[in-house]
Enzyme design. Structure first.
Site, PDB file in Angstrom:
ATOM      1  CE  LYS A 148      12.147  -7.300  -0.616  1.00  0.00           C
ATOM      2  NZ  LYS A 148      11.630  -7.000  -1.960  1.00  0.00           N
ATOM      3  CD  GLU A 188      -1.265  -1.384   8.143  1.00  0.00           C
ATOM      4  OE1 GLU A 188      -2.407  -1.854   8.010  1.00  0.00           O
ATOM      5  OE2 GLU A 188      -0.820  -0.962   9.229  1.00  0.00           O
ATOM      6  CB  CYS A 237      -4.118  -1.548   1.896  1.00  0.00           C
ATOM      7  SG  CYS A 237      -2.451  -1.806   1.453  1.00  0.00           S
ATOM      8  CD  GLU A 243      -5.871  -7.024  -0.155  1.00  0.00           C
ATOM      9  OE1 GLU A 243      -4.954  -7.804   0.148  1.00  0.00           O
ATOM     10  OE2 GLU A 243      -5.866  -5.809   0.140  1.00  0.00           O
TER      11      GLU A 243
HETATM   12  C1  UN1 Z   1      -2.182   1.615   0.808  1.00  0.00           C
HETATM   13  O1  UN1 Z   1      -2.945   1.288  -0.083  1.00  0.00           O
HETATM   14  O2  UN1 Z   1      -1.479   0.774   1.367  1.00  0.00           O
HETATM   15  O3  UN1 Z   1      -5.585   6.087   2.316  1.00  0.00           O
HETATM   16  C2  UN1 Z   1      -1.961   3.015   1.224  1.00  0.00           C
HETATM   17  C3  UN1 Z   1      -5.162   5.915   1.174  1.00  0.00           C
HETATM   18  C4  UN1 Z   1      -3.761   6.370   0.849  1.00  0.00           C
HETATM   19  C5  UN1 Z   1      -2.766   5.363   1.284  1.00  0.00           C
HETATM   20  C6  UN1 Z   1      -3.066   3.962   0.860  1.00  0.00           C
HETATM   21  N1  UN1 Z   1      -3.517   7.631   1.505  1.00  0.00           N
HETATM   22  O4  UN1 Z   1      -5.835   5.392   0.311  1.00  0.00           O
END
Ligand code: UN1
Length: 493
Positions: free
Chosen positions: A173, A248, A282, A383
């Site tokens: 999904k 994650e 992230c 965040e």
């Molecule tokens: C994410 O934001 O979940 O390291 C992944 C990085 C990218 C991946 C980010 N290669 O910023």
């Protein structure tokens, strides 16, 4: 109008609900497609197809499974530009980053295809004579993948490729905001010759489709990337069913700049980390912990360069910062900026929704820098997932480490220093899953484990060889060729 459908047992199909949701271009507000909204019924069918397909897939030798992954890599490479254009239209990130993200999926496809001929287990000596001992990886079964909109193809590749090469089937999904690219990725699997039923695509909200997946007894594991709130909910529900999860979630990543750090390099790293992908990674840089003695100089360098960050539609090659994903995200970011001001942080740049020509129908926020931020203000703890960064003055590396580590997340951190001793101390003490020295907090490479500590995850990792652990069980096998009963722990002592 273009329709995005489910893909179940090798067939593109509508949902029984008959409902559709519009997919919008975040830069222009244009409706790009309508995506079907699945229900539990489609999840049931997808699981059934996956289970049936996995029965024979697990028996296909891994190097043969990997042949399909090489083909996926090749097709992704061939279609890189086209996929990047779709990515930018649907998700908003600037086209260069779109290309980079497709490249991340290509890299992952080659890397995981290679695993088809590795996938190492262990052979170890047995305690007993004429007995052979080994442990091998076996697939878990059906993997449920729930992926976010911010890296719609890279994160999908981090999860689907190891799942398939190790012999699992998939029910996937994708986020409702980015279903077009998801369907393109599935088409690539189809064209690469992946047998039907091994990848199934369903669409819809987390509360309906996501929940149906988490609670489905036929799905053996859930791999999720997204918000903490949803991750915790999945953890609770899947935990009660003793279902394996790989979660994650968020980050509140900091760059530390020591007195001897290269300030020009740090300024570039901060701007890229904070405003690349409009802060919607992230791994985005959302705090800067800078030594008081060089704080003003660093701020000056940031202000000198921030004007170069042209805001606009990411399809325009000259644009450096694109829109944020949707209206509610834009409003949430603006709300945080107001909170920061109320908390007494000083606004150095940006701080508002962009208006005027070119910004009318999109979700644009000005790159925003706060300074004189206190480590426990909300803007420094929570965040934001947008183009907002907070500068916090520090007196020493020890203080920086303490502030770096005090947030609930532990994904990425960085340090700028020329002092090798301090760099090694930082590598040891920063408590995140990823640490950068003299580089910003983003830009993880696919052959290293990706993930974080504390509220960021639950100990599993995407990417790298570590991702095989999510999709495989260890099976320990003993072969006794002595021809007699040998009682372990007894006959040998
Ligand atoms: C994410 O934001 O979940 O390291 C992944 C990085 C990218 C991946 C980010 N290669 O910023």
């Amino acid at each position: 109008m273009k329709k995005v459908l489910n893909f179940i047992n090798g067939e593109w199909c509508e949902s029984s609900t008959g409902k559709y949701v519009s997919v919008l271009n975040p830069a222009t507000g244009e409706v790009l497609a309508e995506v079907t909204q699945s229900s539990k019924e489609e999840v049931d069918r997808a699981v059934e197809a996956a289970k049936a397909a996995q029965k024979s897939w697990r028996l296909v030798p891994a190097p043969e499974r990997a042949e399909i992954l090489y083909e996926v890599a090749f097709l992704l490479k061939q279609r890189k530009e086209e996929l990047a254009q779709i990515l930018t239209s649907e998700m908003g990130k600037v086209i260069d980053e779109g290309r980079g993200e497709v490249q991340e999926a290509i890299d992952m496809a080659y890397y995981m295809a290679g695993e088809g001929r590795r996938m190492f287990g262990d052979t170890v000596p047995s305690e007993l004579r004429n007995k052979f001992a080994m442990s091998v990886r076996v697939p878990v079964g059906v993997a449920g993948l729930i992926t976010p909109w911010n890296f719609p193809i890279a994160i999908a590749s981090w999860k689907s490729l190891p799942a398939l090469v190790t012999g699992n089937a998939i029910v996937w999904k994708p986020a409702t905001e980015t279903p077009i690219l998801a369907a393109e990725f599935v088409k690539i699997y189809e064209e690469a010759g992946l047998p039907k039923g091994l990848i199934n695509l369903v669409h819809g909200s987390g509360s309906v489709v996501g929940n149906a997946m988490v609670e489905h007894p036929g799905i053996d594991l859930i791999s999720f990337t997204g918000s903490n709130e949803v991750g915790k909910d999945i953890n609770g529900k899947a935990g009660a069913l003793l279902k394996r999860t790989s979660l994650e979630m968020g980050g509140k990543n900091a760059i530390t700049v020591l007195k001897d750090g290269d300030l020009d390099l740090a300024a570039e790293g901060i701007l890229w980390g904070a405003f690349g992908t409009s802060g919607q990674r992230c791994t985005a840089t959302s705090r800067v912990l800078v030594h008081v003695d060089v704080k003003e100089e660093l701020e000056g360098k940031l202000l000198d360069r921030i004007g170069e960050l042209k805001l606009g539609n990411g399809l325009d090659e000259t644009v450096k910062v694109g829109p944020v994903i949707n209206r509610s995200s834009l409003e949430r970011i603006d709300e945080y900026v107001k909170i920061g001001q109320e908390e007494g942080a000083k606004l150095l740049a940006g701080g508002k929704i962009a208006d005027g020509e070119g910004f009318e129908n999109g979700n644009f926020y000005l790159p925003t820098i706060f300074t004189d931020v206190k480590p426990d203000m909300r803007i420094a703890m929570e965040e934001i997932f947008g183009p907002v960064v907070s500068i916090i003055p520090i007196q020493s590396l020890e203080e920086a480490v303490e502030i770096n580590n005090k947030v609930e997340f532990g994904l990425s951190s960085a340090i700028y220093t020329k002092n090798i001793n301090q760099a090694f101390e930082a590598m040891r003490d920063l408590d995140t899953g990823i640490v950068y020295v003299n580089a910003g907090t983003t830009g993880a490479e696919i052959h290293l484990p990706f993930g974080g500590t504390k509220g960021t995850g639950n100990g599993h990792r995407d990417s790298g060889v570590a991702s095989l652990d999510v999709y495989t069980e260890w099976k320990s096998i003993y072969v006794d060729y002595s021809g007699k009963l040998q009682r372990a722990q007894i006959d040998n002592y």
